[in-house]
Scaffold this motif. Structure first.
Motif, mmCIF file in Angstrom:
data_model
loop_
_atom_site.group_PDB
_atom_site.id
_atom_site.type_symbol
_atom_site.label_atom_id
_atom_site.label_comp_id
_atom_site.label_asym_id
_atom_site.label_seq_id
_atom_site.Cartn_x
_atom_site.Cartn_y
_atom_site.Cartn_z
ATOM 1 N N LEU A 1 0.840 -1.204 0.000
ATOM 2 C CA LEU A 1 0.000 0.000 0.000
ATOM 3 C C LEU A 1 0.873 1.250 0.000
ATOM 4 O O LEU A 1 0.651 2.190 -0.764
ATOM 5 N N SER B 1 -3.553 1.802 -8.054
ATOM 6 C CA SER B 1 -4.213 1.434 -6.800
ATOM 7 C C SER B 1 -3.767 0.033 -6.410
ATOM 8 O O SER B 1 -3.218 -0.721 -7.222
ATOM 9 N N TYR B 2 -3.982 -0.306 -5.154
ATOM 10 C CA TYR B 2 -3.623 -1.634 -4.652
ATOM 11 C C TYR B 2 -4.672 -2.042 -3.629
ATOM 12 O O TYR B 2 -5.078 -1.234 -2.790
ATOM 13 N N THR B 3 -5.106 -3.288 -3.711
ATOM 14 C CA THR B 3 -6.110 -3.797 -2.782
ATOM 15 C C THR B 3 -5.445 -4.733 -1.780
ATOM 16 O O THR B 3 -4.904 -5.769 -2.161
ATOM 17 N N ASP B 4 -5.460 -4.355 -0.515
ATOM 18 C CA ASP B 4 -4.876 -5.184 0.541
ATOM 19 C C ASP B 4 -5.932 -6.172 1.032
ATOM 20 O O ASP B 4 -6.990 -5.766 1.508
ATOM 21 N N MET B 5 -5.647 -7.471 0.898
ATOM 22 C CA MET B 5 -6.607 -8.497 1.281
ATOM 23 C C MET B 5 -6.186 -9.246 2.544
ATOM 24 O O MET B 5 -6.682 -10.330 2.829
ATOM 25 N N ASN C 1 -11.662 -4.237 2.439
ATOM 26 C CA ASN C 1 -12.245 -4.183 1.092
ATOM 27 C C ASN C 1 -13.296 -5.272 0.957
ATOM 28 O O ASN C 1 -13.009 -6.449 1.203
ATOM 29 N N ASN D 1 -15.768 -4.564 -3.970
ATOM 30 C CA ASN D 1 -15.275 -3.360 -4.644
ATOM 31 C C ASN D 1 -15.518 -2.081 -3.846
ATOM 32 O O ASN D 1 -15.375 -0.980 -4.383
ATOM 33 N N TYR E 1 -14.848 0.083 0.018
ATOM 34 C CA TYR E 1 -13.864 0.209 1.093
ATOM 35 C C TYR E 1 -14.578 0.675 2.352
ATOM 36 O O TYR E 1 -15.311 1.670 2.319
ATOM 37 N N ASN F 1 -8.955 4.344 0.097
ATOM 38 C CA ASN F 1 -8.214 3.385 -0.714
ATOM 39 C C ASN F 1 -8.097 3.908 -2.142
ATOM 40 O O ASN F 1 -8.920 3.603 -2.992
ATOM 41 N N ASN G 1 -11.245 5.855 -2.921
ATOM 42 C CA ASN G 1 -12.466 5.403 -2.250
ATOM 43 C C ASN G 1 -12.343 5.633 -0.742
ATOM 44 O O ASN G 1 -11.611 4.909 -0.063
#
Length: 237
Positions: A17, A32-36, A55, A58, A60, A154, A157
């Motif tokens: 991130l 962008s980057y999605t932290d899971m 997340n 789609n 945040y 995010n 978002n």
């Protein structure tokens, strides 16, 4: 992961991130980057009250928890480089944890929500070795690094505050129909449409249903959060 300690706040988040945010600022990018990981949190200094960021579908979201824990500090110590580490144990999130902390660094913080010892946690793991954290680097920054673009929001978002019940509902909606957006497109086009999902071309609703079942299997397989006592109980259809 990064444990970010400032005079007023403590934050824990994925390193990717911060890297994505840094590249955006340096080169004027819009990545962008999605932290899971499910481990993005923020709290006031010396507090057990956490703001959690997640997340879902789609979107945040943020929700608040109070995560107090009672540590048992042992006499056992060990040396790591020039630091003397002392052993401590606790139960948190349905798991038993062992931590090694150093009184030489007077921050009562550690990975994720595990904090409250008289020194910084250098090593932390649960008994099943599902989660293992080791301090690999410590760095003092000349100024506080803003996380507003990737933690409180995010990459565009802004986090929407929700409660536990709303979170459960959103997660179950995603599980029940992870490709709801694609399904809606199929219904609008009377199946005369090709959709790419994970590199596979989908031509009709039946094929989409097969992908849905595969995705549900993956979700169930990796349903192993840090706080296992809060794990979702997914139905099998």
């Amino acid at each position: 992961m990064i444990l970010d300690i400032t005079p007023k706040e403590v934050k824990f988040y994925g390193r990717d991130l911060a890297i994505t945010d840094s590249l955006n600022k340096k080169f004027g990018m819009n990545s962008s980057y999605t932290d899971m990981t499910g481990q993005v949190v923020k709290r006031k200094i010396n507090s057990f009250d956490n703001e959690n960021f997640i997340n879902i579908k789609n979107g945040y979201y943020s929700f608040r928890t109070t995560d107090k824990m009672n540590w048992t500090i042992a006499d056992e110590t060990k040396k790591v480089e020039n630091y003397t580490l002392q052993k401590a144990t606790t139960k948190f999130g349905g798991r038993s944890w062992t931590a090694w902390f150093s009184k030489d660094i007077p921050f009562n913080e550690g990975p994720f929500k595990l904090r409250g010892l008289p020194g910084l946690i250098f090593e932390l793991s649960d008994t099943g070795k599902n989660f293992m954290y080791t301090l690999v680097k410590s760095k003092e920054l000349p100024e506080i690094y803003s996380t507003s673009d990737f933690l409180e929001s995010n990459f565009g978002n802004k986090a929407i505050p929700i409660n536990e019940k709303q979170k459960h509902k959103l997660i179950m909606e995603f599980y029940n129909d992870p490709f709801a957006f694609e399904r809606n497109n199929f219904s609008k086009s009377n199946n005369d449409l090709k959709i790419n999902i994970n590199g596979k071309e989908i031509h009709n609703v039946d094929e989409l249903n097969t992908q849905t079942k595969s995705m549900q299997e993956v979700i169930r397989k990796y349903n192993n959060p840090v706080e296992i006592d809060k794990a979702m109980h997914y139905p099998i259809y």
